[in-house]
Design a protein around this motif. Sequence first.
Motif, PDB file in Angstrom:
ATOM      1  N   GLN A 170      92.172 -32.566 155.285  1.00 55.16           N
ATOM      2  CA  GLN A 170      91.327 -31.827 156.213  1.00 55.16           C
ATOM      3  C   GLN A 170      91.413 -30.318 156.047  1.00 55.16           C
ATOM      4  O   GLN A 170      90.687 -29.592 156.696  1.00 55.16           O
ATOM      5  CB  GLN A 170      91.675 -32.212 157.653  1.00 55.16           C
ATOM      6  CG  GLN A 170      91.368 -33.650 157.966  1.00 55.16           C
ATOM      7  CD  GLN A 170      91.600 -33.989 159.421  1.00 55.16           C
ATOM      8  OE1 GLN A 170      92.294 -33.271 160.139  1.00 55.16           O
ATOM      9  NE2 GLN A 170      91.017 -35.067 159.869  1.00 55.16           N
ATOM     10  N   ASP A 171      92.288 -29.847 155.193  1.00 52.57           N
ATOM     11  CA  ASP A 171      92.416 -28.408 154.978  1.00 52.57           C
ATOM     12  C   ASP A 171      91.267 -27.908 154.108  1.00 52.57           C
ATOM     13  O   ASP A 171      90.712 -28.654 153.306  1.00 52.57           O
ATOM     14  CB  ASP A 171      93.744 -28.079 154.300  1.00 52.57           C
ATOM     15  CG  ASP A 171      94.949 -28.554 155.098  1.00 52.57           C
ATOM     16  OD1 ASP A 171      94.787 -28.785 156.309  1.00 52.57           O
ATOM     17  OD2 ASP A 171      96.021 -28.702 154.512  1.00 52.57           O
ATOM     18  N   SER A 172      90.915 -26.651 154.284  1.00 59.06           N
ATOM     19  CA  SER A 172      89.847 -26.044 153.489  1.00 59.06           C
ATOM     20  C   SER A 172      90.294 -24.670 153.008  1.00 59.06           C
ATOM     21  O   SER A 172      91.204 -24.065 153.576  1.00 59.06           O
ATOM     22  CB  SER A 172      88.576 -25.871 154.329  1.00 59.06           C
ATOM     23  OG  SER A 172      88.052 -27.109 154.727  1.00 59.06           O
ATOM     24  N   GLY A 198      93.490 -28.021 158.710  1.00 61.44           N
ATOM     25  CA  GLY A 198      92.510 -28.952 159.262  1.00 61.44           C
ATOM     26  C   GLY A 198      92.936 -29.718 160.485  1.00 61.44           C
ATOM     27  O   GLY A 198      92.324 -30.714 160.835  1.00 61.44           O
ATOM     28  N   LYS A 223      88.435 -31.837 159.473  1.00 62.72           N
ATOM     29  CA  LYS A 223      87.869 -31.326 158.221  1.00 62.72           C
ATOM     30  C   LYS A 223      86.684 -30.418 158.505  1.00 62.72           C
ATOM     31  O   LYS A 223      86.538 -29.350 157.913  1.00 62.72           O
ATOM     32  CB  LYS A 223      87.450 -32.488 157.328  1.00 62.72           C
ATOM     33  CG  LYS A 223      86.931 -32.067 155.983  1.00 62.72           C
ATOM     34  CD  LYS A 223      86.653 -33.275 155.115  1.00 62.72           C
ATOM     35  CE  LYS A 223      86.269 -32.823 153.713  1.00 62.72           C
ATOM     36  NZ  LYS A 223      86.210 -33.941 152.796  1.00 62.72           N
ATOM     37  N   SER A 264      87.898 -27.020 159.907  1.00 59.62           N
ATOM     38  CA  SER A 264      88.440 -26.096 158.913  1.00 59.62           C
ATOM     39  C   SER A 264      87.322 -25.538 158.034  1.00 59.62           C
ATOM     40  O   SER A 264      87.323 -24.357 157.687  1.00 59.62           O
ATOM     41  CB  SER A 264      89.533 -26.755 158.070  1.00 59.62           C
ATOM     42  OG  SER A 264      89.017 -27.759 157.233  1.00 59.62           O
ATOM     43  N   TRP A 265      86.337 -26.361 157.704  1.00 62.10           N
ATOM     44  CA  TRP A 265      85.205 -25.876 156.922  1.00 62.10           C
ATOM     45  C   TRP A 265      84.417 -24.832 157.705  1.00 62.10           C
ATOM     46  O   TRP A 265      84.000 -23.813 157.158  1.00 62.10           O
ATOM     47  CB  TRP A 265      84.285 -27.042 156.541  1.00 62.10           C
ATOM     48  CG  TRP A 265      83.062 -26.563 155.826  1.00 62.10           C
ATOM     49  CD1 TRP A 265      82.928 -26.317 154.497  1.00 62.10           C
ATOM     50  CD2 TRP A 265      81.804 -26.208 156.418  1.00 62.10           C
ATOM     51  NE1 TRP A 265      81.661 -25.843 154.224  1.00 62.10           N
ATOM     52  CE2 TRP A 265      80.950 -25.767 155.393  1.00 62.10           C
ATOM     53  CE3 TRP A 265      81.320 -26.227 157.718  1.00 62.10           C
ATOM     54  CZ2 TRP A 265      79.652 -25.351 155.621  1.00 62.10           C
ATOM     55  CZ3 TRP A 265      80.020 -25.812 157.948  1.00 62.10           C
ATOM     56  CH2 TRP A 265      79.201 -25.384 156.907  1.00 62.10           C
TER      57      TRP A 265
END
Length: 100
Positions: free
Chosen positions: A23-25, A44, A52, A55-56
Amino acid sequence: MTLHPTRLVPGNAQHQGDREQQQDSFGFSDLRNPDGVLVVVADGIGDHALGKEASWLAINTLLSGWNAKSPEELAPDTLQHLLRAHPDVPAYQSSLRTRT
């Protein structure tokens, strides 16, 4: 003293661990921008609903704002304005929940 240009080649590596999804961006602004490069990493919220997407959204909001800044605006001022984007993340999550 002669300064030589530095070649910057962005990249990333992530470790998903036990989670079902990463889920990290991350993102970065145009490397050729004379005002500098903004590099952003967003956690995220591990395994939370829409982590997700959150974070986006944080990455997209910060980079869009950075790219839209005027040449006269100082980088610290721009970043202060962009940090106000934080309330957009919970609002976005709420709007997605009501659609499903």
